[in-house]
Write a protein that holds these residues in place. Sequence first.
Motif, PDB file in Angstrom:
ATOM      1  N   TYR A  80      40.133  38.601  49.074  1.00 13.60           N
ATOM      2  CA  TYR A  80      40.563  39.409  50.201  1.00 13.60           C
ATOM      3  C   TYR A  80      40.809  40.840  49.761  1.00 13.60           C
ATOM      4  CZ  TYR A  80      41.256  34.901  52.384  1.00 13.60           C
ATOM      5  OH  TYR A  80      41.063  33.652  52.887  1.00 13.60           O
ATOM      6  N   CYS A  81      40.504  41.772  50.643  1.00 13.77           N
ATOM      7  CA  CYS A  81      40.680  43.188  50.353  1.00 13.77           C
ATOM      8  C   CYS A  81      42.166  43.477  50.150  1.00 13.77           C
ATOM      9  CB  CYS A  81      40.128  44.020  51.505  1.00 13.77           C
ATOM     10  SG  CYS A  81      40.359  45.784  51.305  1.00 13.77           S
ATOM     11  N   ARG A  82      42.480  44.183  49.058  1.00 13.61           N
ATOM     12  CA  ARG A  82      43.871  44.480  48.746  1.00 13.61           C
ATOM     13  C   ARG A  82      44.216  45.952  48.948  1.00 13.61           C
ATOM     14  NH1 ARG A  82      45.188  40.458  50.263  1.00 13.61           N
ATOM     15  NH2 ARG A  82      45.474  38.551  49.087  1.00 13.61           N
ATOM     16  N   ASN A  83      43.401  46.665  49.716  1.00 13.31           N
ATOM     17  CA  ASN A  83      43.738  48.058  50.012  1.00 13.31           C
ATOM     18  C   ASN A  83      44.917  48.107  50.962  1.00 13.31           C
ATOM     19  OD1 ASN A  83      41.668  49.050  48.466  1.00 13.31           O
ATOM     20  ND2 ASN A  83      40.226  49.144  50.166  1.00 13.31           N
ATOM     21  N   ASN A  84      45.627  49.206  50.939  1.00 18.28           N
ATOM     22  CA  ASN A  84      46.761  49.368  51.839  1.00 18.28           C
ATOM     23  C   ASN A  84      46.283  49.594  53.268  1.00 18.28           C
ATOM     24  OD1 ASN A  84      48.809  49.135  49.887  1.00 18.28           O
ATOM     25  ND2 ASN A  84      48.503  51.261  49.288  1.00 18.28           N
ATOM     26  N   GLY A 111      42.962  47.492  59.606  1.00 13.59           N
ATOM     27  CA  GLY A 111      42.462  47.257  58.269  1.00 13.59           C
ATOM     28  C   GLY A 111      42.643  48.503  57.442  1.00 13.59           C
ATOM     29  N   CYS A 112      42.013  48.534  56.245  1.00  9.91           N
ATOM     30  CA  CYS A 112      42.092  49.727  55.414  1.00  9.91           C
ATOM     31  C   CYS A 112      41.130  50.773  55.962  1.00  9.91           C
ATOM     32  CB  CYS A 112      41.769  49.382  53.968  1.00  9.91           C
ATOM     33  SG  CYS A 112      40.090  48.783  53.741  1.00  9.91           S
ATOM     34  N   SER A 113      40.805  51.770  55.138  1.00 16.22           N
ATOM     35  CA  SER A 113      39.973  52.867  55.635  1.00 16.22           C
ATOM     36  C   SER A 113      38.526  52.443  55.879  1.00 16.22           C
ATOM     37  CB  SER A 113      40.016  54.028  54.642  1.00 16.22           C
ATOM     38  OG  SER A 113      39.731  53.552  53.346  1.00 16.22           O
ATOM     39  N   TRP A 144      48.740  44.642  53.265  1.00 16.27           N
ATOM     40  CA  TRP A 144      47.425  44.636  52.669  1.00 16.27           C
ATOM     41  C   TRP A 144      46.401  44.497  53.772  1.00 16.27           C
ATOM     42  CZ3 TRP A 144      48.740  40.630  48.329  1.00 16.27           C
ATOM     43  CH2 TRP A 144      49.241  41.322  47.221  1.00 16.27           C
ATOM     44  N   CYS A 145      45.230  45.073  53.510  1.00 13.11           N
ATOM     45  CA  CYS A 145      44.147  45.013  54.487  1.00 13.11           C
ATOM     46  C   CYS A 145      43.843  43.559  54.845  1.00 13.11           C
ATOM     47  CB  CYS A 145      42.921  45.721  53.925  1.00 13.11           C
ATOM     48  SG  CYS A 145      41.422  45.460  54.875  1.00 13.11           S
ATOM     49  N   GLY A 146      43.526  42.743  53.851  1.00 14.52           N
ATOM     50  CA  GLY A 146      43.348  41.311  54.085  1.00 14.52           C
ATOM     51  C   GLY A 146      41.989  40.886  54.608  1.00 14.52           C
ATOM     52  N   GLN A 154      34.509  48.724  58.703  1.00 16.57           N
ATOM     53  CA  GLN A 154      34.020  47.357  58.887  1.00 16.57           C
ATOM     54  C   GLN A 154      35.144  46.341  58.652  1.00 16.57           C
ATOM     55  OE1 GLN A 154      31.734  47.503  55.479  1.00 16.57           O
ATOM     56  NE2 GLN A 154      31.225  45.384  55.330  1.00 16.57           N
ATOM     57  N   HIS A 155      36.103  46.703  57.805  1.00 13.68           N
ATOM     58  CA  HIS A 155      37.221  45.794  57.576  1.00 13.68           C
ATOM     59  C   HIS A 155      38.118  45.694  58.793  1.00 13.68           C
ATOM     60  CE1 HIS A 155      37.191  45.564  52.905  1.00 13.68           C
ATOM     61  NE2 HIS A 155      36.124  45.056  53.487  1.00 13.68           N
ATOM     62  N   ARG A 156      38.300  46.819  59.485  1.00 20.00           N
ATOM     63  CA  ARG A 156      39.136  46.778  60.680  1.00 20.00           C
ATOM     64  C   ARG A 156      38.555  45.824  61.700  1.00 20.00           C
ATOM     65  NH1 ARG A 156      40.419  53.197  61.570  1.00 20.00           N
ATOM     66  NH2 ARG A 156      41.131  53.516  59.452  1.00 20.00           N
TER      67      ARG A 156
HETATM   68 ZN    ZN Z   1      39.865  46.531  53.475  1.00 23.59          ZN
END
Ligand code: ZN
Length: 129
Positions: free
Chosen positions: A59-63, A70-72, A48-50, A75-77
Motif C-alpha cells: 500500500y502507498c505510504r505517502n502522506n 489520496g496522496c499527490s 497514509w494514502c493507502g 490516480q491514487h485518489r
Molecule cells: Zn498514494
Amino acid sequence: MGKVVRLYWGCMVAAALVVAWTQRWALPVIVALSVGVSAYVAFQVPVWCGAVNRDGQTYCRNNAYGLLMGCSKRQHRWQKIKMIVLRNKVGNVGRSVFPTAKDKFNGVLAVGGLLSAIAAVIVPVVTGG
Ligand SMILES: [Zn+2]
C-alpha cells in the motif's frame, strides 16, 4: 490557521461533541459538531494514502490528508475513492487506510461523527421531543 490547529481542530471538535451530548446542548449545535468531525476525518486528518501500489501487494505510504483523499498521485485518489465506495477487491480498505491504532482511532472518529449526526436527527423523532 496554524499547522497544529489545522491538523488537530477535528479532535477539538470531537471533544466538544462529547461535551455537547453529555451536557444536552441544542441539537443544531450537536449536528453541526457531528458534521464537523466527519468532514475533518474525511478531508483533513493526516493519514497514509493507502492506495494499492503497482505491484498489487503493498500500500502507498505517502502522506495524505483525509480518509477520502489520496496522496499527490491523482490516480491514487481515484483508486481510494473507488475502494471505499465500491468496496471491491482492489484492496482491503480497513487494512490499507487504518493500518495503525492511531488510524483506527481516526476511523472511529469518522464513524462516531456520522452516528452522532444521525442520532441527533433521529433521537428527537423517536422520543417525540
Ligand atoms: Zn498514494
